[in-house]
Design an enzyme around this catalytic site. Structure first.
Site, mmCIF file in Angstrom:
data_model
loop_
_atom_site.group_PDB
_atom_site.id
_atom_site.type_symbol
_atom_site.label_atom_id
_atom_site.label_comp_id
_atom_site.label_asym_id
_atom_site.label_seq_id
_atom_site.Cartn_x
_atom_site.Cartn_y
_atom_site.Cartn_z
ATOM 1 N N GLY A 174 0.810 -1.217 0.000
ATOM 2 C CA GLY A 174 0.000 0.000 0.000
ATOM 3 C C GLY A 174 0.842 1.265 0.000
ATOM 4 O O GLY A 174 2.069 1.241 0.181
ATOM 5 N N HIS A 175 0.163 2.388 -0.171
ATOM 6 C CA HIS A 175 0.848 3.670 -0.313
ATOM 7 C C HIS A 175 1.522 4.086 0.985
ATOM 8 O O HIS A 175 0.953 4.001 2.060
ATOM 9 C CB HIS A 175 -0.096 4.752 -0.799
ATOM 10 C CG HIS A 175 -1.339 4.918 -0.011
ATOM 11 N ND1 HIS A 175 -2.173 3.884 0.328
ATOM 12 C CD2 HIS A 175 -1.923 6.020 0.502
ATOM 13 C CE1 HIS A 175 -3.202 4.340 0.999
ATOM 14 N NE2 HIS A 175 -3.080 5.618 1.125
ATOM 15 N N GLY A 176 2.757 4.486 0.845
ATOM 16 C CA GLY A 176 3.498 4.989 1.984
ATOM 17 C C GLY A 176 4.174 3.928 2.837
ATOM 18 O O GLY A 176 4.764 4.251 3.864
ATOM 19 N N ALA A 211 1.160 2.635 4.742
ATOM 20 C CA ALA A 211 2.064 3.144 5.764
ATOM 21 C C ALA A 211 2.541 2.090 6.754
ATOM 22 O O ALA A 211 2.981 2.427 7.852
ATOM 23 C CB ALA A 211 1.425 4.318 6.507
#
Lengths: 343, 343, 343
Positions: free
Chosen positions: C247-249, C267
């Site tokens: 996922g993003h981050g 994250a």
């Protein structure tokens, strides 16, 4: 962009800003960053109390703040311009949109693309390098098809919809307006339908089609199959993450959220605003009512009522699940007890 | 198509139809629909007792019915032509095939495709726009390679096999006859093999190949890896759904069914007619006997005998699992009991 | 290749081989196979005691053996050349590399590829058929981009990195040196970020980028998203299997192993040498310390300390989980006990 210009673009009431409250600060903003990484000249945001301490140490030149005059004052004391709002995260999203737009190729058909002569093409359409668009496809205005995407015949794509690289959109699929299909997703492929016979699996032809209503997003490498007959339908505004499977004939309502690696088996029916956590599965023909929630890595074997939250494998009411997972960890204790009690 | 023509095409005995039993009904059929959506002029089917009530309200002009004279009569009373069969769903699949075929481009090599001069091409082969076929590939008769698919060198593809858009078939893979590889699937990529060393992971080269026997289907965006040495093999007639992972060196038998998002770790061995439910996993080197079944979202850590059904994380006999999932929900009660009993 | 040449290439000390110990055997080796499939003229290996019996029946002409003089003698008695090592599997990997290299097209830009004139191209770069490389991309020396891959603008690719067919690398992604991106993987697409509003989900623009450090591998059809702001980062030498979602981050450390179908929500933070088993999930913002391990099909809801191993849904210490899964199978017995005790 000057701070003042950003305020105007975001249509924030002046009195909700340091500027409107008489502050002279009007920094030039070069970009946006997370609060712990922001540099001078950047905008950042504080979403809630947990991050409030950052006001006293961030390097940001401007902040989006919650409705908390103490924070506003703290920002002013450090010569940081600020905007106050009830929804810092939402305003941050809108501010990001003012600074940043994802890359989109300019309108036109790339010379290496293949576009069948029968394709209907709206205004300002972009078709990327090595993309292929088969006979009878209809593309609305502002549609963007990135490199190497493949559209099978008779696909209809609504205005401003973006189809990223290496996507495949199968025959007769209908995509609404303002959809985003992320790279590698496959829309409208054949559902997984086979009939057992004495000599093996006989294929059930999949003659239906897949429909995405307006504003749907589909994540990278996700797959939304078409059914034997009828439609697979994804409702307006529903957002689907990466690597999600939506089986043939599913009916997904509006504004739902399907997180990464979710799987919906054939003919599942979701109401509106249903949220399904990552890696969860829903078996065939199950119904989930409006606003139903399934937490991550659950398996839904039975219908879920409107507004209910379920968890577990198989899924049960979330509150019950929360108690069982605590008690499962205590099973060694319980068995020792039982042994002591001599039974 | 006239009802009478359909009967002939499906090779149904005349006495198993309203027509053969003296009925004069011979409607023109324009298509096929589900029983709850069928319109006048369409064929539909009733698979079992649960749907029998639809005979009295469907708009369909013809029905496939189970062996139930009361249903036949009810259909005749409403002037609906009918066909009777022991297997309505199977006959429905065959009828669908009479009305519908998935789109396939006409034979020929699209001018935008790249085909290495050394490729051997059978009769009536279709190679789509922007596809690429590397050196030494052998394509049987009637093979269809859709747009943007990529075949690495020395791949062999059997007669009539269809490779959909954006698939990748890696070097030395062998695909049998009548296979269907759905969009975005990757066949024969390098297995996930690394050896730990003091300085990090050293790659185990993957010099083997992947073999699909005749009649195999592989779903969208699924991946079937090749091993370090030897073969990964998928047996004749096995059907694999979307987003499935088959690790390097797996041996999958004939007529198996792997539902969406299943993962087989390296060197798993499946017998014939094994069925694995969606999102289930099988760890390395596990053996599943013929006709073994794994229900959805299970994790198989131990071998499963022929004909056994297992469930759960980790998997246990299905009957035991069914009891444990009921009892887990009763754990709060059990702990209360224990507390009351004063231990 | 002669046995003697192989020894020299692998830099094995002479005294660790039959050759160095005075043996005259110097077979011509044509390839490498698993111990149960090896033919005359092939090299194979015996990794441990479980396979030792194969020395007496393998057809291989040369063997990699563990440090066991009895095995060496057994090999000599059958006229099999041998190499001894503390790490047979590692030496086998190295020997495979001496015999086999994955196919790579020769350097040069295929005439059907689209490469924007602004692209910077290092020495000996290969860009395959129908690939597309947008403006501002920088390609290091020895980079290989296979057919139909799509690079969005401003991507940077380090020396010798291989991007397989149908991959998509999104804008501003940075790939280190010696990475391998397997077919269909998507790097740097938009993270799944939406803010709830009264009228639906408002998109959080994803202006960040994804960075892969040197020596990272990403499996087929995996997806590594970019964040709203900042970076998603995969550390040096980390290996990611097929169909994995990052996922993003997320911040993933060095030398980690993410097995097939793992999902990391936004994250997540992984230290170095973290190993996550197949189909496991990690929810948002969770931290896993160095050398943490998550066994297959677990769901990590809480931080995991360095060196800890966790299992289960939700994850608990592995030792506790091993006990609970045994006890869950005994729940029927426990409930019977409770019923007998009359409470």
């Amino acid at each position: 962009m000057k701070f003042q210009e950003l305020i105007e673009r975001l249509k924030v009431p002046a009195e909700q800003t340091s500027f409107g409250q008489g502050g002279a600060l009007n920094p030039e903003l070069s970009g946006i960053s997370a609060i712990d990484q922001a540099q001078a000249g950047e905008l950042s945001f504080i979403g809630g109390a947990a991050f409030a301490g950052w006001v006293s140490k961030t390097q940001a030149s401007a902040l989006i703040l919650p409705q908390d005059p103490a924070l506003w004052q703290a920002a002013e004391d450090r010569h940081i311009a600020w905007i106050a709002t009830d929804q810092p995260r939402l305003l941050f999203a809108q501010a990001l949109g003012a600074f940043y737009r994802p890359w989109q190729p300019s309108a036109g058909i790339h010379p290496t693309a293949f576009v069948d002569p029968s394709v209907q093409i709206g205004q300002a359409v972009s078709i990327g390098a090595n993309a292929s668009v088969q006979a009878g496809v209809v593309l609305g205005s502002g549609v963007c098809i990135h490199a190497n995407a493949a559209l099978y015949p008779q696909v209809v794509v609504g205005d401003r919809t973006v189809i990223h690289a290496n996507c495949v959109i199968h025959e007769r699929s209908v995509l609404g307006r303002d959809c985003v299909i992320h790279s590698g997703a496959v829309i409208g492929s054949e559902g997984f339908g086979f009939v057992p016979t004495a000599t093996g699996w006989e294929k059930m032809p999949q003659s239906g089609r897949t429909i995405l209503e307006d504003g749907v997003e589909v994540g990278c490498n996700s797959a939304i199959d078409r059914p034997a007959v009828g439609e697979t339908r994804i409702g307006q505004g529903t957002k689907i993450d990466n690597l999600v499977q939506v089986g043939h004939g599913c009916q997904v309502g509006q504004q739902c959220l399907l997180v990464s690696q979710v799987g919906l088996a054939g003919a599942a029916q979701l109401g509106d605003r249903v949220m399904i956590g990552g890696q969860s599965g829903v078996v065939e023909k199950i119904k989930l009512g409006d606003l139903a929630r399934v937490t991550a890595k659950s398996l839904v074997l039975q219908d879920v009522g409107a507004g209910e939250t379920v968890s577990g494998i198989p899924a049960m009411p979330n509150k019950l699940w929360l108690r069982t997972v605590v008690l499962i960890r205590r099973l060694p204790e319980l068995f020792r007890r039982g042994d002591r009690s001599g039974s």
